[in-house]
Enzyme design. Structure first.
Site, PDB file in Angstrom:
ATOM      1  N   CYS A  77       2.355  -0.575 -22.239  1.00 26.54           N
ATOM      2  CA  CYS A  77       3.683  -0.019 -21.956  1.00 26.54           C
ATOM      3  C   CYS A  77       4.019   1.042 -23.001  1.00 26.54           C
ATOM      4  O   CYS A  77       3.868   0.800 -24.205  1.00 26.54           O
ATOM      5  CB  CYS A  77       4.686  -1.171 -22.017  1.00 26.54           C
ATOM      6  SG  CYS A  77       6.399  -0.689 -21.895  1.00 26.54           S
ATOM      7  N   CYS A 120       5.809  -3.979 -17.150  1.00 22.22           N
ATOM      8  CA  CYS A 120       5.423  -4.468 -18.477  1.00 22.22           C
ATOM      9  C   CYS A 120       5.655  -5.974 -18.562  1.00 22.22           C
ATOM     10  O   CYS A 120       6.741  -6.456 -18.224  1.00 22.22           O
ATOM     11  CB  CYS A 120       6.226  -3.736 -19.554  1.00 22.22           C
ATOM     12  SG  CYS A 120       5.843  -4.361 -21.194  1.00 22.22           S
ATOM     13  N   CYS A 154       7.198  -0.457 -25.232  1.00 18.52           N
ATOM     14  CA  CYS A 154       7.122  -1.571 -26.187  1.00 18.52           C
ATOM     15  C   CYS A 154       5.693  -1.946 -26.560  1.00 18.52           C
ATOM     16  O   CYS A 154       5.488  -2.823 -27.401  1.00 18.52           O
ATOM     17  CB  CYS A 154       7.872  -2.790 -25.641  1.00 18.52           C
ATOM     18  SG  CYS A 154       6.943  -3.678 -24.380  1.00 18.52           S
ATOM     19  N   HIS A 198       6.600  -7.807  -1.293  1.00 18.75           N
ATOM     20  CA  HIS A 198       5.535  -8.224  -2.221  1.00 18.75           C
ATOM     21  C   HIS A 198       5.204  -7.167  -3.269  1.00 18.75           C
ATOM     22  O   HIS A 198       4.151  -7.236  -3.898  1.00 18.75           O
ATOM     23  CB  HIS A 198       4.274  -8.604  -1.431  1.00 18.75           C
ATOM     24  CG  HIS A 198       4.464  -9.829  -0.572  1.00 18.75           C
ATOM     25  ND1 HIS A 198       3.592 -10.209   0.428  1.00 18.75           N
ATOM     26  CD2 HIS A 198       5.451 -10.766  -0.574  1.00 18.75           C
ATOM     27  CE1 HIS A 198       4.033 -11.317   1.002  1.00 18.75           C
ATOM     28  NE2 HIS A 198       5.155 -11.672   0.420  1.00 18.75           N
ATOM     29  N   CYS A 227       8.532  -6.131 -21.821  1.00 15.44           N
ATOM     30  CA  CYS A 227       9.946  -5.741 -21.669  1.00 15.44           C
ATOM     31  C   CYS A 227      10.391  -5.642 -20.214  1.00 15.44           C
ATOM     32  O   CYS A 227      11.572  -5.431 -19.936  1.00 15.44           O
ATOM     33  CB  CYS A 227      10.213  -4.424 -22.400  1.00 15.44           C
ATOM     34  SG  CYS A 227       9.391  -3.006 -21.645  1.00 15.44           S
ATOM     35  N   GLU A 249      -3.585 -10.789  18.036  1.00 14.69           N
ATOM     36  CA  GLU A 249      -3.807 -12.130  18.587  1.00 14.69           C
ATOM     37  C   GLU A 249      -2.548 -12.985  18.433  1.00 14.69           C
ATOM     38  O   GLU A 249      -1.661 -12.637  17.651  1.00 14.69           O
ATOM     39  CB  GLU A 249      -4.991 -12.802  17.875  1.00 14.69           C
ATOM     40  CG  GLU A 249      -4.908 -12.741  16.386  1.00 14.69           C
ATOM     41  CD  GLU A 249      -6.226 -13.169  15.742  1.00 14.69           C
ATOM     42  OE1 GLU A 249      -6.165 -14.011  14.833  1.00 14.69           O
ATOM     43  OE2 GLU A 249      -7.279 -12.651  16.165  1.00 14.69           O
ATOM     44  N   GLY A 285       1.932  -7.173  13.068  1.00 12.01           N
ATOM     45  CA  GLY A 285       0.697  -7.289  12.291  1.00 12.01           C
ATOM     46  C   GLY A 285       0.761  -8.238  11.113  1.00 12.01           C
ATOM     47  O   GLY A 285       0.231  -7.939  10.052  1.00 12.01           O
ATOM     48  N   THR A 286       1.383  -9.387  11.330  1.00  7.04           N
ATOM     49  CA  THR A 286       1.376 -10.400  10.270  1.00  7.04           C
ATOM     50  C   THR A 286       0.969 -11.746  10.865  1.00  7.04           C
ATOM     51  O   THR A 286       1.405 -12.098  11.970  1.00  7.04           O
ATOM     52  CB  THR A 286       2.729 -10.492   9.528  1.00  7.04           C
ATOM     53  OG1 THR A 286       2.659 -11.548   8.570  1.00  7.04           O
ATOM     54  CG2 THR A 286       3.909 -10.707  10.449  1.00  7.04           C
ATOM     55  N   ASP A 309       0.787  -1.237   0.000  1.00  7.95           N
ATOM     56  CA  ASP A 309       0.000   0.000   0.000  1.00  7.95           C
ATOM     57  C   ASP A 309       0.818   1.286   0.000  1.00  7.95           C
ATOM     58  O   ASP A 309       0.270   2.377  -0.200  1.00  7.95           O
ATOM     59  CB  ASP A 309      -0.978   0.008   1.196  1.00  7.95           C
ATOM     60  CG  ASP A 309      -0.284  -0.225   2.548  1.00  7.95           C
ATOM     61  OD1 ASP A 309       0.874   0.195   2.722  1.00  7.95           O
ATOM     62  OD2 ASP A 309      -0.930  -0.830   3.438  1.00  7.95           O
TER      63      ASP A 309
HETATM   64  P1  OAD Z   1      -2.965 -11.281   7.295  1.00  5.90           P
HETATM   65  O1  OAD Z   1      -4.287 -10.709   6.918  1.00  5.90           O
HETATM   66  O2  OAD Z   1      -2.727 -12.716   7.029  1.00  5.90           O
HETATM   67  O3  OAD Z   1      -2.713 -11.057   8.852  1.00  5.90           O
HETATM   68  C1  OAD Z   1      -2.913  -9.827   9.466  1.00  5.90           C
HETATM   69  C2  OAD Z   1      -2.448  -9.948  10.892  1.00  5.90           C
HETATM   70  O4  OAD Z   1      -2.549  -8.677  11.486  1.00  5.90           O
HETATM   71  C3  OAD Z   1      -3.289 -10.927  11.745  1.00  5.90           C
HETATM   72  O5  OAD Z   1      -2.399 -11.763  12.470  1.00  5.90           O
HETATM   73  C4  OAD Z   1      -4.058  -9.998  12.687  1.00  5.90           C
HETATM   74  O6  OAD Z   1      -4.245 -10.586  13.963  1.00  5.90           O
HETATM   75  C5  OAD Z   1      -3.131  -8.805  12.774  1.00  5.90           C
HETATM   76  N1  OAD Z   1      -3.787  -7.519  13.035  1.00  5.90           N
HETATM   77  C6  OAD Z   1      -4.963  -7.059  12.538  1.00  5.90           C
HETATM   78  N2  OAD Z   1      -5.204  -5.802  12.952  1.00  5.90           N
HETATM   79  C7  OAD Z   1      -4.148  -5.454  13.736  1.00  5.90           C
HETATM   80  C8  OAD Z   1      -3.784  -4.277  14.472  1.00  5.90           C
HETATM   81  N3  OAD Z   1      -4.555  -3.188  14.478  1.00  5.90           N
HETATM   82  N4  OAD Z   1      -2.624  -4.278  15.161  1.00  5.90           N
HETATM   83  C9  OAD Z   1      -1.822  -5.389  15.179  1.00  5.90           C
HETATM   84  N5  OAD Z   1      -2.114  -6.518  14.503  1.00  5.90           N
HETATM   85  C10 OAD Z   1      -3.241  -6.553  13.795  1.00  5.90           C
HETATM   86  O7  OAD Z   1      -1.863 -10.360   6.616  1.00  5.90           O
HETATM   87  P2  OAD Z   1      -0.322 -10.692   6.286  1.00  5.90           P
HETATM   88  O8  OAD Z   1       0.287 -11.516   7.351  1.00  5.90           O
HETATM   89  O9  OAD Z   1       0.315  -9.398   5.966  1.00  5.90           O
HETATM   90  O10 OAD Z   1       0.473 -11.601   0.061  1.00  5.90           O
HETATM   91  O11 OAD Z   1      -0.479 -11.532   4.973  1.00  5.90           O
HETATM   92  C11 OAD Z   1       0.674 -11.957   4.320  1.00  5.90           C
HETATM   93  C12 OAD Z   1       0.442 -11.986   2.833  1.00  5.90           C
HETATM   94  O12 OAD Z   1      -0.737 -12.758   2.528  1.00  5.90           O
HETATM   95  C13 OAD Z   1       0.117 -10.645   2.216  1.00  5.90           C
HETATM   96  O13 OAD Z   1       1.281  -9.858   1.971  1.00  5.90           O
HETATM   97  C14 OAD Z   1      -0.535 -11.035   0.932  1.00  5.90           C
HETATM   98  C15 OAD Z   1      -1.477 -12.086   1.466  1.00  5.90           C
HETATM   99  O14 OAD Z   1      -1.943 -13.018   0.588  1.00  5.90           O
HETATM  100  C16 OAD Z   1       0.391 -11.426  -1.258  1.00  5.90           C
HETATM  101  O15 OAD Z   1      -0.519 -10.820  -1.786  1.00  5.90           O
HETATM  102  C17 OAD Z   1       1.536 -12.025  -2.006  1.00  5.90           C
END
Ligand code: OAD
Length: 249
Positions: A153, A133, A156, A125, A136, A221, A193-194, A110
């Protein structure tokens, strides 16, 4: 359930580690942008509950129906373009300014970290505001909303695609190489946040830990890695990250 005094102790410990750290790496996922209004991928309201990733975010989907894939990315551009960085993005940008060695690895496409002022950003990502493109390989920033179909593009005439990594595709090898080098060298890592389910980003925290880093997770969580990391802080990134990095550290 963590006791409030335990949370305060953990925050104090992470602040002390941040004060001592010489090389800091941060890895972010969709959760860091959630409080800006960006939908996450998994969990309640997650994007992959509404859309099937395999229909929209794979090279096969683009070959089969590029218009549908572009409609999806134009929709996501529409959602994203009015959104602003939140307190977590801003706190990380402030942290970078104070650190001698700092790298932010993000899975997010984003661009909100850069909008908050982060400079040393490695986008694992890709970035939704860039196109590439298919002929090319030329890359360019393109902030039009929507991008008219079919986008071509200038160099090309080939079909343009979003410059993002789709399922089944490899991450950019140069970006990955730099990411692993920073993970090997860092002494402190924040994983924010992943959900920890998409590789290779998911195992980067453990990789840094195995190379000697103190690893802290910040998430609403628990995740599959929470118990393995040195500290797991449960709560909103927009609240916790500013607490961790607020001055004087
Ligand atoms: P997810 O949607 O899988 O996970 C989001 C995480 O953020 C979860 O563990 C939530 O508990 C946590 N979360 C939500 N709100 C929050 C907040 N306010 N503060 C802290 N934590 C919070 O997202 P990603 O792990 O980023 O890939 O997903 C990984 C990849 O899967 C993305 O980059 C994307 C997707 O498919 C591609 O598109 C290649």
């Amino acid at each position: 359930m963590t006791r409030p005094e335990q949370v305060a102790e953990n925050i104090a410990l992470v602040r002390e580690k941040l004060r001592q750290a010489r090389r800091v790496v941060v890895l972010t996922g969709a959760g860091v942008s959630a409080e800006s209004g960006v939908p996450t991928f998994r969990g309640a309201g997650g994007m992959w509950r509404t859309y099937r990733a395999t229909d929209l975010a794979t090279p096969e989907a683009f070959t089969k129906n590029p218009q549908l894939v572009w409609e999806f990315y134009n929709y996501r551009r529409e959602v994203l373009h009015p959104l602003q960085p939140n307190a977590a993005h801003k706190a990380l940008a402030a942290l970078e300014k104070r650190c001698q060695h700092f790298v932010l690895l993000t899975q997010n496409i984003d661009g909100l970290h850069q909008a908050a002022g982060s400079r040393a950003v490695l986008e694992l990502h890709g970035n939704i505001w860039w196109v590439r493109c298919t002929g090319c390989g030329l890359k360019a920033e393109d902030r039009r909303v929507p991008i008219p179909f079919p986008p071509h593009c200038d160099a090309c005439g080939g079909m343009l695609r979003p410059d993002v990594v789709w399922f089944g595709e490899s991450l950019d090898s140069g970006v990955l190489h730099r990411a692993y080098t920073t993970l090997e060298e860092c002494d402190l890592m924040l994983v924010i946040g992943t959900s920890g389910v998409v590789q290779p980003a998911a195992s980067m925290g453990l990789y840094a830990q195995q190379h000697g880093a103190f690893v802290v997770e910040i998430n609403l969580e628990p995740t599959p890695y929470s118990r393995a990391f040195d500290v797991s802080l449960l709560g909103k990134a927009g609240k916790l990250v500013p607490q961790l990095v607020k001055e004087p550290i």
